[in-house]
Motif scaffolding. Structure first.
Motif, PDB file in Angstrom:
ATOM      1  N   GLU A  51       0.843  -1.203   0.000  1.00 34.85           N
ATOM      2  CA  GLU A  51       0.000   0.000   0.000  1.00 34.85           C
ATOM      3  C   GLU A  51       0.879   1.255   0.000  1.00 34.85           C
ATOM      4  O   GLU A  51       0.609   2.218  -0.722  1.00 34.85           O
ATOM      5  CB  GLU A  51      -0.880  -0.030   1.245  1.00 34.85           C
ATOM      6  CG  GLU A  51      -2.201   0.678   1.094  1.00 34.85           C
ATOM      7  CD  GLU A  51      -2.979   0.589   2.401  1.00 34.85           C
ATOM      8  OE1 GLU A  51      -3.523  -0.510   2.675  1.00 34.85           O
ATOM      9  OE2 GLU A  51      -3.005   1.596   3.142  1.00 34.85           O
ATOM     10  N   SER A  54       2.395   1.608  -3.458  1.00 35.29           N
ATOM     11  CA  SER A  54       1.398   2.073  -4.431  1.00 35.29           C
ATOM     12  C   SER A  54       1.098   3.554  -4.253  1.00 35.29           C
ATOM     13  O   SER A  54       0.937   4.284  -5.244  1.00 35.29           O
ATOM     14  CB  SER A  54       0.096   1.271  -4.280  1.00 35.29           C
ATOM     15  OG  SER A  54       0.370  -0.095  -4.495  1.00 35.29           O
ATOM     16  N   LYS A  58       1.709   6.476  -7.039  1.00 33.24           N
ATOM     17  CA  LYS A  58       0.666   7.423  -7.398  1.00 33.24           C
ATOM     18  C   LYS A  58       1.173   8.865  -7.263  1.00 33.24           C
ATOM     19  O   LYS A  58       0.951   9.702  -8.133  1.00 33.24           O
ATOM     20  CB  LYS A  58      -0.573   7.202  -6.517  1.00 33.24           C
ATOM     21  CG  LYS A  58      -1.846   7.751  -7.121  1.00 33.24           C
ATOM     22  CD  LYS A  58      -3.081   7.263  -6.362  1.00 33.24           C
ATOM     23  CE  LYS A  58      -3.595   5.938  -6.904  1.00 33.24           C
ATOM     24  NZ  LYS A  58      -4.712   5.407  -6.085  1.00 33.24           N
ATOM     25  N   VAL A 108       2.450  -5.130  -6.483  1.00 36.92           N
ATOM     26  CA  VAL A 108       2.658  -3.776  -7.033  1.00 36.92           C
ATOM     27  C   VAL A 108       2.991  -3.742  -8.524  1.00 36.92           C
ATOM     28  O   VAL A 108       3.104  -2.667  -9.112  1.00 36.92           O
ATOM     29  CB  VAL A 108       3.747  -2.984  -6.257  1.00 36.92           C
ATOM     30  CG1 VAL A 108       3.385  -2.859  -4.792  1.00 36.92           C
ATOM     31  CG2 VAL A 108       5.127  -3.596  -6.427  1.00 36.92           C
TER      32      VAL A 108
END
Ligand SMILES: [Zn+2]
Length: 313
Positions: A51, A54, A58, A108
């Motif tokens: 997480e 990611s 982003k 990922v």
């Protein structure tokens, strides 16, 4: 220079996951941190790391940057080819034999490279910090314990089962105290930050010293207990560093970790004492210096390692 490329660097610690977008020229574009749930099952920790990665990807996309790879440092020994943690590591309840590389790659969708955290720090200092341009480097981290990373001929030395470079567990006294590793008289028992604080408290049981910074501040005021502790620390570290100089004949010994924040004078004192102790042939080219990247070395090293492995450096 070739076109700049980007990777996400991750530094997994017992209390925090530090991560960031790093460039191939050694700049951290943006960095983040979240708590490590070290008592949770492996899958939960992997989910947290994925997480984190990611969200960094982003963030990079938001700045029109393409992330090519992910590099991660973790405590413990890591088979760098398969990306598997070999055995377990203290401070983590279930973090044992984890297939870090393939578990994260599945999550990922990017190439992931994992290695021991001290190795990643050494790689960072070699690429962008105090070790830049050197072929043979020994990095010493003087923190809660004593860790290390060793570069031989421009490459990280890991040993035959990825468990090498434990320089803090080099014995400097065979008649010494028992270490938690099973050995006797390990450098770390005498020279770590914890050892300095313990030593100071033995001399001044009524004091409220909380960190080695406090001890160095008292040293500046020439307080007797602090002078005794710091002078002893210099002698202890000189023995450890002289041993490393004799074995590896490095161009640079880089000293990092909390204790090194005392300053360049402290490292210079260790250098002078170590050069006195080491064999003359091994000291001709050596410089003992402070780490340059501080707590950024792990992130930058992990990212650089991943980019180098993927041919994006
Ligand atoms: Zn030990």
């Amino acid at each position: 220079m070739d076109k700049e490329t980007f990777a996400v660097g991750v530094d997994l610690g017992g209390t925090a996951i530090k991560y960031g977008i790093c460039s191939s020229s050694g700049i951290i574009v943006e960095e983040f941190k979240r708590p490590t749930r070290a008592d949770q099952p492996v899958e939960a920790i992997l989910d947290d790391i994925a997480e984190a990665i990611s969200s960094a990807i982003k963030a990079a996309q938001g700045e029109q940057l393409t992330v090519r790879a992910v590099g991660m440092g973790t405590p413990g020994a890591v088979n760098v080819e398969t990306g598997q943690l070999m055995g377990n590591t203290p401070n983590f309840k279930h973090w044992k034999d984890v297939y870090i590389k393939r578990s994260l790659e599945a999550r990922v969708n990017l190439p992931v490279w994992a290695d021991n955290d001290a190795n990643m720090m050494a790689y960072g200092e070699l690429k962008y910090g105090a070790g830049k341009g050197a072929a043979n480097v020994v990095c010493v981290t003087l923190g809660t314990g004593i860790g290390g990373g060793i570069i031989v001929d421009h490459r990280l030395f890991r040993g035959s089962r990825y468990a090498g470079s434990e320089i803090g567990h080099m014995s400097i006294d065979y008649n010494g105290r028992q270490c938690r590793c099973g050995g006797i008289g390990c450098w770390e028992i005498y020279g770590s930050a914890s050892a300095m604080i313990e030593h100071y408290r033995r001399l001044k049981p009524e004091s409220f010293i909380a960190s080695t910074i406090d001890i160095f501040n008292a040293y500046d005021r020439k307080e007797a207990a602090a002078v005794a502790v710091v002078e002893e620390e210099i002698r202890i570290c000189a023995v450890g560093v002289a041993n490393l100089i004799n074995i590896f004949n490095p161009e640079k010994v880089i000293i990092g970790g909390g204790v090194s924040e005392a300053g360049d004078w402290f490292v210079a004192r260790i250098e002078a004492a170590a050069i006195n102790l080491a064999m003359k042939a091994a000291t001709r080219e050596v410089t003992v210096m402070r780490a340059r990247l501080g707590n950024k070395a792990g992130l930058l090293g992990a990212a650089a390692f991943a980019l180098d492995q993927e041919g994006h450096a």
